[in-house]
Design a protein around this motif. Structure first.
Motif, PDB file in Angstrom:
ATOM      1  N   LYS A 182       0.875  -1.176   0.000  1.00 34.79           N
ATOM      2  CA  LYS A 182       0.000   0.000   0.000  1.00 34.79           C
ATOM      3  C   LYS A 182       0.907   1.219   0.000  1.00 34.79           C
ATOM      4  O   LYS A 182       1.524   1.568   1.003  1.00 34.79           O
ATOM      5  N   LEU A 183       0.998   1.843  -1.160  1.00 38.19           N
ATOM      6  CA  LEU A 183       1.883   2.991  -1.333  1.00 38.19           C
ATOM      7  C   LEU A 183       1.224   4.262  -0.800  1.00 38.19           C
ATOM      8  O   LEU A 183       0.003   4.301  -0.587  1.00 38.19           O
ATOM      9  N   PRO A 184       2.005   5.316  -0.585  1.00 34.10           N
ATOM     10  CA  PRO A 184       1.413   6.581  -0.170  1.00 34.10           C
ATOM     11  C   PRO A 184       0.309   7.003  -1.142  1.00 34.10           C
ATOM     12  O   PRO A 184       0.481   6.944  -2.365  1.00 34.10           O
ATOM     13  N   GLY A 185      -0.826   7.372  -0.581  1.00 32.28           N
ATOM     14  CA  GLY A 185      -1.952   7.779  -1.406  1.00 32.28           C
ATOM     15  C   GLY A 185      -2.909   6.662  -1.734  1.00 32.28           C
ATOM     16  O   GLY A 185      -4.039   6.930  -2.171  1.00 32.28           O
ATOM     17  N   GLN A 186      -2.513   5.409  -1.559  1.00 30.95           N
ATOM     18  CA  GLN A 186      -3.406   4.286  -1.823  1.00 30.95           C
ATOM     19  C   GLN A 186      -4.237   3.994  -0.577  1.00 30.95           C
ATOM     20  O   GLN A 186      -3.753   4.122   0.553  1.00 30.95           O
ATOM     21  N   THR A 187      -5.471   3.554  -0.785  1.00 37.71           N
ATOM     22  CA  THR A 187      -6.372   3.299   0.335  1.00 37.71           C
ATOM     23  C   THR A 187      -6.414   1.840   0.738  1.00 37.71           C
ATOM     24  O   THR A 187      -6.976   1.508   1.792  1.00 37.71           O
ATOM     25  N   ASP A 188      -5.877   0.955  -0.078  1.00 35.41           N
ATOM     26  CA  ASP A 188      -5.894  -0.461   0.255  1.00 35.41           C
ATOM     27  C   ASP A 188      -4.646  -1.121  -0.315  1.00 35.41           C
ATOM     28  O   ASP A 188      -3.936  -0.558  -1.153  1.00 35.41           O
ATOM     29  N   PHE A 189      -4.400  -2.346   0.151  1.00 32.99           N
ATOM     30  CA  PHE A 189      -3.256  -3.107  -0.331  1.00 32.99           C
ATOM     31  C   PHE A 189      -3.517  -3.630  -1.742  1.00 32.99           C
ATOM     32  O   PHE A 189      -4.645  -4.008  -2.080  1.00 32.99           O
ATOM     33  N   VAL A 190      -2.472  -3.665  -2.534  1.00 34.16           N
ATOM     34  CA  VAL A 190      -2.521  -4.182  -3.901  1.00 34.16           C
ATOM     35  C   VAL A 190      -1.491  -5.292  -4.028  1.00 34.16           C
ATOM     36  O   VAL A 190      -0.361  -5.161  -3.530  1.00 34.16           O
ATOM     37  N   LEU A 191      -1.886  -6.394  -4.665  1.00 33.68           N
ATOM     38  CA  LEU A 191      -0.955  -7.500  -4.866  1.00 33.68           C
ATOM     39  C   LEU A 191       0.183  -7.052  -5.771  1.00 33.68           C
ATOM     40  O   LEU A 191      -0.034  -6.646  -6.921  1.00 33.68           O
ATOM     41  N   ALA A 192       1.409  -7.107  -5.264  1.00 34.11           N
ATOM     42  CA  ALA A 192       2.579  -6.688  -6.035  1.00 34.11           C
ATOM     43  C   ALA A 192       3.258  -7.855  -6.732  1.00 34.11           C
ATOM     44  O   ALA A 192       3.822  -7.701  -7.813  1.00 34.11           O
ATOM     45  N   ASN A 193       3.228  -9.029  -6.100  1.00 31.17           N
ATOM     46  CA  ASN A 193       3.852 -10.203  -6.701  1.00 31.17           C
ATOM     47  C   ASN A 193       3.401 -11.441  -5.944  1.00 31.17           C
ATOM     48  O   ASN A 193       3.095 -11.370  -4.747  1.00 31.17           O
ATOM     49  N   GLU A 194       3.333 -12.570  -6.615  1.00 24.83           N
ATOM     50  CA  GLU A 194       3.037 -13.828  -5.945  1.00 24.83           C
ATOM     51  C   GLU A 194       3.886 -14.933  -6.530  1.00 24.83           C
ATOM     52  O   GLU A 194       4.283 -14.903  -7.701  1.00 24.83           O
ATOM     53  N   ARG A 195       4.157 -15.899  -5.693  1.00 23.75           N
ATOM     54  CA  ARG A 195       4.922 -17.080  -6.078  1.00 23.75           C
ATOM     55  C   ARG A 195       4.162 -18.306  -5.591  1.00 23.75           C
ATOM     56  O   ARG A 195       3.911 -18.443  -4.393  1.00 23.75           O
ATOM     57  N   ASN A 196       3.805 -19.180  -6.519  1.00 26.99           N
ATOM     58  CA  ASN A 196       3.011 -20.349  -6.186  1.00 26.99           C
ATOM     59  C   ASN A 196       3.769 -21.626  -6.525  1.00 26.99           C
ATOM     60  O   ASN A 196       4.746 -21.604  -7.286  1.00 26.99           O
ATOM     61  N   ASN A 197       3.307 -22.733  -5.955  1.00 28.64           N
ATOM     62  CA  ASN A 197       3.895 -24.053  -6.237  1.00 28.64           C
ATOM     63  C   ASN A 197       5.410 -24.019  -6.048  1.00 28.64           C
ATOM     64  O   ASN A 197       6.174 -24.453  -6.907  1.00 28.64           O
ATOM     65  N   ALA A 198       5.826 -23.501  -4.902  1.00 29.51           N
ATOM     66  CA  ALA A 198       7.245 -23.284  -4.652  1.00 29.51           C
ATOM     67  C   ALA A 198       7.656 -23.888  -3.321  1.00 29.51           C
ATOM     68  O   ALA A 198       6.847 -24.045  -2.402  1.00 29.51           O
ATOM     69  N   VAL A 199       8.943 -24.224  -3.222  1.00 24.98           N
ATOM     70  CA  VAL A 199       9.549 -24.567  -1.938  1.00 24.98           C
ATOM     71  C   VAL A 199       9.826 -23.250  -1.231  1.00 24.98           C
ATOM     72  O   VAL A 199      10.636 -22.453  -1.688  1.00 24.98           O
ATOM     73  N   THR A 200       9.151 -23.015  -0.141  1.00 28.75           N
ATOM     74  CA  THR A 200       9.326 -21.748   0.576  1.00 28.75           C
ATOM     75  C   THR A 200      10.158 -21.896   1.837  1.00 28.75           C
ATOM     76  O   THR A 200      10.756 -20.930   2.308  1.00 28.75           O
ATOM     77  N   PHE A 201      10.150 -23.093   2.422  1.00 27.94           N
ATOM     78  CA  PHE A 201      10.991 -23.353   3.596  1.00 27.94           C
ATOM     79  C   PHE A 201      12.262 -24.017   3.098  1.00 27.94           C
ATOM     80  O   PHE A 201      12.253 -25.183   2.700  1.00 27.94           O
ATOM     81  N   THR A 202      13.363 -23.273   3.090  1.00 33.21           N
ATOM     82  CA  THR A 202      14.595 -23.714   2.441  1.00 33.21           C
ATOM     83  C   THR A 202      15.549 -24.448   3.368  1.00 33.21           C
ATOM     84  O   THR A 202      16.635 -24.841   2.945  1.00 33.21           O
ATOM     85  N   GLY A 203      15.170 -24.635   4.621  1.00 33.98           N
ATOM     86  CA  GLY A 203      16.037 -25.315   5.574  1.00 33.98           C
ATOM     87  C   GLY A 203      15.660 -26.771   5.759  1.00 33.98           C
ATOM     88  O   GLY A 203      14.808 -27.323   5.056  1.00 33.98           O
ATOM     89  N   ASP A 204      16.308 -27.389   6.727  1.00 31.14           N
ATOM     90  CA  ASP A 204      16.084 -28.798   7.069  1.00 31.14           C
ATOM     91  C   ASP A 204      15.707 -28.861   8.541  1.00 31.14           C
ATOM     92  O   ASP A 204      16.540 -28.616   9.414  1.00 31.14           O
ATOM     93  N   VAL A 205      14.437 -29.184   8.806  1.00 29.74           N
ATOM     94  CA  VAL A 205      13.973 -29.233  10.187  1.00 29.74           C
ATOM     95  C   VAL A 205      14.775 -30.244  10.991  1.00 29.74           C
ATOM     96  O   VAL A 205      15.102 -30.029  12.157  1.00 29.74           O
ATOM     97  N   GLY A 206      15.120 -31.379  10.346  1.00 30.29           N
ATOM     98  CA  GLY A 206      15.882 -32.408  11.034  1.00 30.29           C
ATOM     99  C   GLY A 206      17.247 -31.943  11.490  1.00 30.29           C
ATOM    100  O   GLY A 206      17.817 -32.487  12.446  1.00 30.29           O
ATOM    101  N   SER A 207      17.783 -30.929  10.818  1.00 28.28           N
ATOM    102  CA  SER A 207      19.080 -30.365  11.199  1.00 28.28           C
ATOM    103  C   SER A 207      18.936 -29.183  12.146  1.00 28.28           C
ATOM    104  O   SER A 207      19.929 -28.541  12.503  1.00 28.28           O
ATOM    105  N   GLY A 208      17.696 -28.879  12.525  1.00 34.41           N
ATOM    106  CA  GLY A 208      17.468 -27.802  13.482  1.00 34.41           C
ATOM    107  C   GLY A 208      17.189 -26.454  12.872  1.00 34.41           C
ATOM    108  O   GLY A 208      17.121 -25.455  13.594  1.00 34.41           O
ATOM    109  N   ASN A 209      17.010 -26.366  11.543  1.00 33.96           N
ATOM    110  CA  ASN A 209      16.742 -25.073  10.922  1.00 33.96           C
ATOM    111  C   ASN A 209      15.338 -24.586  11.240  1.00 33.96           C
ATOM    112  O   ASN A 209      14.370 -25.353  11.186  1.00 33.96           O
ATOM    113  N   VAL A 210      15.227 -23.328  11.575  1.00 35.17           N
ATOM    114  CA  VAL A 210      13.935 -22.659  11.739  1.00 35.17           C
ATOM    115  C   VAL A 210      14.025 -21.310  11.055  1.00 35.17           C
ATOM    116  O   VAL A 210      15.105 -20.765  10.831  1.00 35.17           O
ATOM    117  N   GLY A 211      12.869 -20.760  10.705  1.00 27.94           N
ATOM    118  CA  GLY A 211      12.836 -19.445  10.084  1.00 27.94           C
ATOM    119  C   GLY A 211      12.523 -18.361  11.086  1.00 27.94           C
ATOM    120  O   GLY A 211      11.897 -18.608  12.121  1.00 27.94           O
TER     121      GLY A 211
END
Length: 521
Positions: free
Chosen positions: A231-260
């Motif tokens: 939501k830029l200055p002067g805008q009254t609501d949020f606008v979708l700027a970009n989206e990424r679908n069907n993606a690996v979003t958690f890039t760590g390894d939980v078994g190795s103790g990675n957290v975000g």
């Protein structure tokens, strides 16, 4: 008879998140879907890790006037310059905000291997994210007196917001400036990056608040997503700027103790420049819907030292957020719609600071305990409560003769209590326990009763085990217990001993209460 090693600590009421509790299609959309959220209800650090849809997990608004917004564990900066981080007034919506500053070439603004001054939530366990979680991240940013880029100038980027991954793994998301553009950078599992400009010319927005909203489905497979709204200055609501679908979003390894976790501030500046960025109104919101199908309501692997040595009932919050992640060796799970209250002043019996005083105890919910007048903790090793990671109780009744197993004694039991939140009710399906006993002549038969009928009848058929020190899973059908909208206590009785003398032992490694928690019609 040890279940697993664990470091002993004095009783802690809350362990949040697996501590711990692990990123294109590019198109425009006029505006985000309409979502209605509850008011801020949960603050940092000490909140349970199971949330209802729309619950605020962390709210950083700096209205305390302090660099950590009054939140224990929140890092303001690791840079040593006196003005690397400071509070300013007014903020985006309130009285205060935080500013981060970096001057290239001045070593006091150099930290963590680069020119940076950043706040971070890795010390606030409730803020950390794991696969399967869906989260909204909100923040407001102001680029203070931003030096415009001209042809021939260095092209170093400046990051002002990051969804980070511990352990040096690929960063799932960075939002940055480069040249005169605003861009997002998605980290990929092969350590490459996907870069997308979301605002070609930021210069008209300098010295004004820009508001961001990032919706993420965290996943280790190509099922995750990220949606970034502005939501830029002067805008009254949020606008979708970009989206990424069907993606690996958690890039760590939980078994190795990675957290975000989350970082914001100034990270990297072009040579010979000073960058200042203001931030305000950072919120993390849960977007997971609680389960309505039959499943785990409360799972407790009893990861602390033997809670029987506590001077009161044992309450511990969830340290994971999804029932599918529960395991019976190190986790606790609480359904979002069961009541949670932190217990207070409950310490181990050998504690000296503070000394045990059950009269001061404030018992939390849900809780587990035992018949303290008839049974006692066992397994003390020196001055340290033990054994680790389970209840172990002695004092079960001896048999009158080795040929006459002990009958059920209604004064000897483990018990656990839970209650639905107001407006909800329980439909139980089954309740499981992992149990063991001290020897072949120790109690071998278990039965479960409840407060629904004042412990008058068995919930289902008694269960007998043949094993001793090897943990054995037992299960009781609790499907007859439905439409329960008040607190309920379960008692697990052990009997059938044939030993005529000695201290008889029965241990409890974990328990799992299954069923549904549904809104009242």
């Amino acid at each position: 008879m040890r279940k697993k090693p664990i470091y002993f600590k004095k009783y802690m009421a809350i362990a949040v998140l697996f501590l711990a509790s692990a990123c294109s299609k590019i198109e425009k959309e006029s505006e985000q879907p309409t979502l209605t959220f509850k008011p801020v209800s949960l603050m940092s650090g000490g909140a349970p890790a199971s949330y209802g849809y729309g619950d605020t997990i962390l709210n950083i608004n700096y209205e305390s006037g302090t660099l950590n917004s009054g939140i224990s564990g929140l890092t303001a900066t690791n840079a040593t310059a006196t003005d690397a981080a400071y509070i300013l007034s007014p903020g985006a919506t309130g009285n205060y905000a935080i500013a981060h500053k970096v001057t290239y070439g001045d070593s006091t603004y150099y930290s963590d291997g680069n020119w940076r001054s950043e706040a971070a939530t890795n010390g606030v366990p409730a803020s950390c994210y794991l696969p399967g979680e869906e989260r909204r991240y909100e923040f407001s940013v102001l680029l203070k007196d931003w030096t415009p880029w001209n042809t021939g100038d260095p092209i170093n980027e400046t990051n002002f917001f990051q969804l980070k991954m511990s352990g040096g793994e690929a960063v799932p998301l960075q939002i940055r400036t480069q040249r005169n553009a605003l861009r997002v950078v998605y980290g990929n599992m092969d350590n490459t990056k996907t870069v997308v400009d979301i605002l070609n010319d930021l210069r008209p927005s300098v010295n004004q608040w820009i508001h961001f909203r990032v919706d993420v489905k965290w996943a280790t497979t190509a099922t995750g997503s990220m949606k970034i709204y502005m939501k830029l200055p002067g805008q009254t609501d949020f606008v979708l700027a970009n989206e990424r679908n069907n993606a690996v979003t958690f890039t760590g390894d939980v078994g190795s103790g990675n957290v975000g976790y989350v970082k914001w501030g100034v990270y990297v500046v072009p040579p010979n420049l000073t960058r200042i960025v203001y931030h305000d109104d950072l919120r993390i919101i849960n977007l997971n819907y609680p389960p309505t199908s039959t499943g785990l309501i409360w799972g407790n692997s009893i990861p602390d030292a033997n809670p029987a040595y506590l001077d009161g009932a044992y309450t511990k919050a969830g340290n994971i957020s999804l029932p599918a992640n529960y395991n019976n060796s190190s986790n606790i799970y609480l359904h979002p719609y069961i009541q949670y209250q932190d217990s207070q002043n409950i310490v181990y019996v050998n504690s000296t600071s503070p000394a045990p005083n059950p009269a001061d105890n404030v018992v939390g919910t849900p809780w587990s305990d035992f018949s303290r007048s008839t049974l006692a903790a066992s397994g003390m090793s020196g001055s340290t409560p033990g054994p680790s990671g389970r209840y172990l109780l002695g004092g079960w009744a001896n048999a009158s003769s080795s040929s006459t197993p002990t009958p059920i004694d209604l004064t000897e039991y483990y018990e656990l209590r839970l209650a639905p939140k107001s407006g909800y009710y329980f439909n139980f399906s089954d309740i499981k326990f992992t149990v063991l006993r001290g020897g072949t002549s120790h109690p071998n038969t278990f039965v479960l009763r409840s407060s629904v009928d004042n412990f008058a009848s068995n919930i289902s058929t008694p269960v007998s085990i043949s094993g001793t020190t090897t943990p054995t899973l037992i299960s009781f059908n609790a499907a007859a217990l439905t439409n329960i909208s008040t607190a309920v206590t379960f008692r697990l009785y052990a009997y059938g001993a044939t030993a005529t003398s000695g201290n008889l032992l029965v241990g409890l490694n974990d328990f799992q209460v299954n069923g549904q928690v549904l809104p009242l019609p």
